[in-house]
Design a protein around this motif. Structure first.
Motif, PDB file in Angstrom:
ATOM      1  N   PRO A 121      25.860  76.214  18.834  1.00 30.26           N
ATOM      2  CA  PRO A 121      25.296  76.753  20.079  1.00 30.26           C
ATOM      3  C   PRO A 121      26.370  76.845  21.161  1.00 30.26           C
ATOM      4  N   GLY A 122      26.377  77.953  21.890  1.00 28.61           N
ATOM      5  CA  GLY A 122      27.290  78.107  23.009  1.00 28.61           C
ATOM      6  C   GLY A 122      28.618  78.737  22.671  1.00 28.61           C
ATOM      7  N   GLY A 159      32.785  81.248  24.673  1.00 29.33           N
ATOM      8  CA  GLY A 159      31.327  81.202  24.748  1.00 29.33           C
ATOM      9  C   GLY A 159      30.893  80.876  26.157  1.00 29.33           C
ATOM     10  N   HIS A 160      30.051  79.864  26.298  1.00 35.56           N
ATOM     11  CA  HIS A 160      29.597  79.493  27.636  1.00 35.56           C
ATOM     12  C   HIS A 160      29.475  77.982  27.737  1.00 35.56           C
ATOM     13  N   GLY A 161      29.608  77.508  28.965  1.00 37.84           N
ATOM     14  CA  GLY A 161      29.529  76.076  29.202  1.00 37.84           C
ATOM     15  C   GLY A 161      30.705  75.329  28.580  1.00 37.84           C
ATOM     16  N   ALA A 163      30.796  74.134  25.549  1.00 38.62           N
ATOM     17  CA  ALA A 163      30.757  74.186  24.086  1.00 38.62           C
ATOM     18  C   ALA A 163      32.098  74.516  23.446  1.00 38.62           C
TER      19      ALA A 163
END
Length: 200
Positions: A121-122, A159-161, A163
């Protein structure tokens, strides 16, 4: 720096045939560290007449900015393996080198790791890159900067955050068991600006 890079440097580079996208990223916090990624149509673009001409004829603004690039690491790479697509808001890089004699083992492990990274995820894309500096004379821009260092092997996750950085920090331990030398470095960056030739 941001004004020069966005308004002059990106348009110059993306105006060279074979440049597909340029993106600039900045480390969070006070370090001011930058990561700039240029994606090319093919490795041969690095030695094309158009690109070499640009590097050897810096503009006055570029000539003023180049000496301010401290500790620059410039790695011209071939893509070994990729998974996913596009770029996210955050990117992390893992710089590492193989232990002598274990190159094939580490390359196989990192190649296999790309799909697993994108499955997390991410993370939207992951790439395994190996520096392969073209056999070419030092350019005028490099002379102004005083020469550049280079990474050896690089894994990039976007990606995002948090991660991407978290995933690459975990990958360091795995890579150490599969042939990576000590001294691997993970760095995290946030997107500042991305440009394609179609944007110009």
């Amino acid at each position: 720096f941001h004004e020069w890079h966005s308004k002059e440097h990106f348009p110059e580079r993306l105006g060279v045939p074979g440049f597909l996208r340029g993106s600039r990223w900045q480390a969070p916090g006070e370090s001011g560290d930058m990561f700039v990624l240029y994606e090319l149509d093919g490795y041969e673009v690095l030695t094309s007449d158009a690109y070499r001409a640009r590097l050897n004829d810096p503009t006055p603004w570029s000539t003023k900015m180049m000496p301010l690039h401290h500790g620059m690491m410039r790695s011209q790479c071939r893509v070994v393996a990729s998974a996913g697509h596009g770029i996210g808001r955050t990117t992390a890089t893992l710089r590492l080198s193989p232990v002598s004699g274990r190159e094939a083992e580490l390359e196989a492990a990192l190649t296999a790791a790309m799909a697993g990274l994108v499955g997390r995820p991410g993370i939207v894309a992951a790439h395994f890159l190996r520096t392969e500096t073209p056999a070419a004379a030092q350019t005028r821009e490099q002379q102004i900067r005083g020469g550049d260092a280079a990474a050896d092997w690089i894994v990039l996750a976007t990606g995002h955050g948090a991660a991407p950085a978290e995933a690459l920090r975990e990958l360091v331990a795995q890579a150490a068991r599969q042939g990576a030398a000590e001294g691997a470095v993970v760095s995290a960056f946030d997107l500042v600006h991305a440009v394609t030739p179609q944007d110009l």
